[in-house]
Design an enzyme around this catalytic site. Structure first.
Site, PDB file in Angstrom:
ATOM      1  N   HIS A  37      42.204 -26.079  -5.828  1.00 56.27           N
ATOM      2  CA  HIS A  37      40.815 -25.618  -5.737  1.00 56.27           C
ATOM      3  C   HIS A  37      40.424 -25.370  -4.291  1.00 56.27           C
ATOM      4  O   HIS A  37      41.041 -25.910  -3.369  1.00 56.27           O
ATOM      5  CB  HIS A  37      39.849 -26.644  -6.346  1.00 56.27           C
ATOM      6  CG  HIS A  37      39.808 -26.614  -7.837  1.00 56.27           C
ATOM      7  ND1 HIS A  37      40.674 -27.351  -8.610  1.00 56.27           N
ATOM      8  CD2 HIS A  37      39.020 -25.931  -8.699  1.00 56.27           C
ATOM      9  CE1 HIS A  37      40.419 -27.122  -9.887  1.00 56.27           C
ATOM     10  NE2 HIS A  37      39.415 -26.270  -9.968  1.00 56.27           N
ATOM     11  N   ALA A  65      20.552 -23.458  -8.608  1.00 52.35           N
ATOM     12  CA  ALA A  65      20.434 -22.002  -8.428  1.00 52.35           C
ATOM     13  C   ALA A  65      21.020 -21.479  -7.121  1.00 52.35           C
ATOM     14  O   ALA A  65      21.504 -20.361  -7.061  1.00 52.35           O
ATOM     15  CB  ALA A  65      18.960 -21.600  -8.530  1.00 52.35           C
ATOM     16  N   LYS A  89      35.438 -28.220  -2.725  1.00 50.27           N
ATOM     17  CA  LYS A  89      35.315 -29.040  -3.938  1.00 50.27           C
ATOM     18  C   LYS A  89      35.302 -30.517  -3.578  1.00 50.27           C
ATOM     19  O   LYS A  89      36.104 -30.985  -2.785  1.00 50.27           O
ATOM     20  CB  LYS A  89      36.461 -28.717  -4.911  1.00 50.27           C
ATOM     21  CG  LYS A  89      36.295 -29.443  -6.248  1.00 50.27           C
ATOM     22  CD  LYS A  89      37.174 -28.842  -7.318  1.00 50.27           C
ATOM     23  CE  LYS A  89      37.079 -29.619  -8.622  1.00 50.27           C
ATOM     24  NZ  LYS A  89      35.744 -29.580  -9.237  1.00 50.27           N
TER      25      LYS A  89
HETATM   26  P1  NAD Z   1      27.609 -26.045  -4.948  1.00 53.08           P
HETATM   27  O1  NAD Z   1      27.672 -27.250  -4.062  1.00 53.08           O
HETATM   28  O2  NAD Z   1      27.858 -24.686  -4.368  1.00 53.08           O
HETATM   29  O3  NAD Z   1      26.153 -25.982  -5.642  1.00 53.08           O
HETATM   30  C1  NAD Z   1      25.469 -27.075  -6.141  1.00 53.08           C
HETATM   31  C2  NAD Z   1      23.986 -26.740  -6.087  1.00 53.08           C
HETATM   32  O4  NAD Z   1      23.242 -27.783  -6.735  1.00 53.08           O
HETATM   33  C3  NAD Z   1      23.456 -26.635  -4.635  1.00 53.08           C
HETATM   34  O5  NAD Z   1      22.682 -25.458  -4.483  1.00 53.08           O
HETATM   35  C4  NAD Z   1      22.599 -27.884  -4.504  1.00 53.08           C
HETATM   36  O6  NAD Z   1      21.520 -27.726  -3.601  1.00 53.08           O
HETATM   37  C5  NAD Z   1      22.091 -28.038  -5.950  1.00 53.08           C
HETATM   38  N1  NAD Z   1      21.538 -29.347  -6.216  1.00 53.08           N
HETATM   39  C6  NAD Z   1      21.867 -30.537  -5.675  1.00 53.08           C
HETATM   40  N2  NAD Z   1      21.061 -31.515  -6.151  1.00 53.08           N
HETATM   41  C7  NAD Z   1      20.204 -30.918  -7.018  1.00 53.08           C
HETATM   42  C8  NAD Z   1      19.127 -31.380  -7.810  1.00 53.08           C
HETATM   43  N3  NAD Z   1      18.765 -32.673  -7.802  1.00 53.08           N
HETATM   44  N4  NAD Z   1      18.474 -30.495  -8.596  1.00 53.08           N
HETATM   45  C9  NAD Z   1      18.819 -29.192  -8.590  1.00 53.08           C
HETATM   46  N5  NAD Z   1      19.814 -28.691  -7.839  1.00 53.08           N
HETATM   47  C10 NAD Z   1      20.494 -29.537  -7.063  1.00 53.08           C
HETATM   48  O7  NAD Z   1      28.586 -26.353  -6.157  1.00 53.08           O
HETATM   49  P2  NAD Z   1      29.239 -25.317  -7.188  1.00 53.08           P
HETATM   50  O8  NAD Z   1      30.560 -24.873  -6.704  1.00 53.08           O
HETATM   51  O9  NAD Z   1      28.219 -24.286  -7.583  1.00 53.08           O
HETATM   52  O10 NAD Z   1      29.509 -26.302  -8.421  1.00 53.08           O
HETATM   53  C11 NAD Z   1      28.463 -27.005  -9.046  1.00 53.08           C
HETATM   54  C12 NAD Z   1      29.049 -27.953 -10.093  1.00 53.08           C
HETATM   55  O11 NAD Z   1      29.646 -27.190 -11.145  1.00 53.08           O
HETATM   56  C13 NAD Z   1      30.164 -28.866  -9.561  1.00 53.08           C
HETATM   57  O12 NAD Z   1      30.081 -30.112 -10.201  1.00 53.08           O
HETATM   58  C14 NAD Z   1      31.434 -28.136  -9.972  1.00 53.08           C
HETATM   59  O13 NAD Z   1      32.554 -28.987 -10.065  1.00 53.08           O
HETATM   60  C15 NAD Z   1      30.990 -27.615 -11.307  1.00 53.08           C
HETATM   61  N6  NAD Z   1      31.758 -26.481 -11.858  1.00 53.08           N
HETATM   62  C16 NAD Z   1      31.976 -26.513 -13.181  1.00 53.08           C
HETATM   63  C17 NAD Z   1      32.616 -25.456 -13.804  1.00 53.08           C
HETATM   64  C18 NAD Z   1      32.781 -25.486 -15.313  1.00 53.08           C
HETATM   65  O14 NAD Z   1      33.286 -24.522 -15.889  1.00 53.08           O
HETATM   66  N7  NAD Z   1      32.331 -26.562 -15.967  1.00 53.08           N
HETATM   67  C19 NAD Z   1      33.065 -24.364 -13.049  1.00 53.08           C
HETATM   68  C20 NAD Z   1      32.803 -24.349 -11.665  1.00 53.08           C
HETATM   69  C21 NAD Z   1      32.140 -25.420 -11.074  1.00 53.08           C
END
Ligand code: NAD
Length: 272
Positions: A157, A13, A161
């Site tokens: 990116h 979140a 990332k």
């Molecule tokens: P981010 O680092 O900004 O956010 C990740 C969040 O997950 C952080 O708030 C972190 O504290 C939290 N987190 C870590 N461990 C956790 C746990 N055990 N339980 C709950 N929350 C936890 O990263 P982001 O840019 O928001 O990206 C998140 C993921 O989504 C990455 O793997 C990214 O590559 C992926 N992503 C996928 C798409 C898609 O379309 N599939 C698009 C964008 C990003």
């Protein structure tokens, strides 16, 4: 769209994607935010999810433990280290899972396939409608051109990332490899450094990963031949496209039979 409201629990979140997801859920009449979860001990726990995402208060506090229920769809965009525990919890609760986290280990992907015998899971490295279509176009082009055209991918990116190449670049490469009867593991090339490096071999699929600034995600697929070049590409300007795609997938997954699906299934593109 019908007037059913889909209850959503967001994992990750406080992250870049988590906040966009929260804002999109709050802004739409089709969804209601039932829960928001982030890493235990991290900042943001106990805060109102709406406020955390920079919008209105919604009366849902960010928790540090995922407690899914069958009636809500879990949308997880967090980190690969969190994925296995989240899959287990969704499976035990019978809750559909929309998984956007990229960089998953092979063991996690195997667990995903196993859990998908019991719950519907939509997992995709890129939930944008444009990229889903690009992957399909990549396969069509590769099949028509054959492996005598050199396929190369460039992805850009933002500097935060962690995984490279991007999950989307790998997926495009896989589409090209599959369409031409190649096994991606045998032909992928992600490093061409070195003075004694071999020149490009036939059938190779190269990926160059560029990191910097705030780019939300750009993918360019080049098919190069002697005398001409075909370029297919996609640029994401706003993270909201992934959030909207994931929420569309959540609505589609509600009440669906167990199975491992992707965004092409959600868009009804069918098998190629
Ligand atoms: P981010 O680092 O900004 O956010 C990740 C969040 O997950 C952080 O708030 C972190 O504290 C939290 N987190 C870590 N461990 C956790 C746990 N055990 N339980 C709950 N929350 C936890 O990263 P982001 O840019 O928001 O990206 C998140 C993921 O989504 C990455 O793997 C990214 O590559 C992926 N992503 C996928 C798409 C898609 O379309 N599939 C698009 C964008 C990003």
């Amino acid at each position: 769209m019908n007037d059913h409201i889909t209850p959503i629990v967001i994992v990750g979140a406080r992250g870049r994607m988590g906040k966009v997801l929260i804002r999109e859920v709050i802004a739409s009449d089709n969804y209601v935010l039932l829960g928001a979860v982030d890493r235990s001990g991290g900042p943001g726990i106990g805060q109102d999810a709406g406020r955390l995402a920079g919008t209105v208060e919604v009366g849902v506090l960010v928790e540090d433990e995922l407690m899914p229920r069958r009636s809500a769809v879990v949308v997880d965009f967090s980190l690969p280290q969190a994925t296995e525990a989240n899959i287990r919890r969704c499976r035990d609760a019978g809750a559909p899972l929309i998984l956007g986290t990229t960089g998953l280990e092979a063991s996690t992907r195997a667990m995903l396939a196993e859990a998908a015998r019991e719950i519907p899971i939509v997992s995709d490295a890129n939930f944008s409608v444009g990229i889903t279509l690009l992957a399909r176009l990549a396969a069509l082009a590769a099949r028509a051109l054959g492996d005598s055209w050199d396929a190369e991918i460039i992805e850009i990116h933002h500097k935060h990332k962690r995984d490279a190449p991007s999950g989307t670049a790998l997926r495009l490469a896989k589409s090209v490899a599959k369409a031409t009867g190649r096994n991606l593991a045998d032909v992928i090339r992600t490093d061409r450094s070195g003075t004694a490096a071999e020149p490009r071999s036939d059938g190779e699929i190269g990926i160059a990963a560029i990191r910097g600034g705030d780019s939300v995600g750009e993918h360019q697929l080049l098919f190069l031949a002697d005398g001409e070049r075909l370029e297919l590409g996609h640029r994401a300007h706003d993270r909201a496209i992934f959030a909207r795609g994931a929420l569309r997938a959540a609505r589609w997954a509600e009440g669906r039979a167990p199975g491992l699906y992707d965004m092409a299934d959600v868009l009804g593109l069918g098998a190629l």
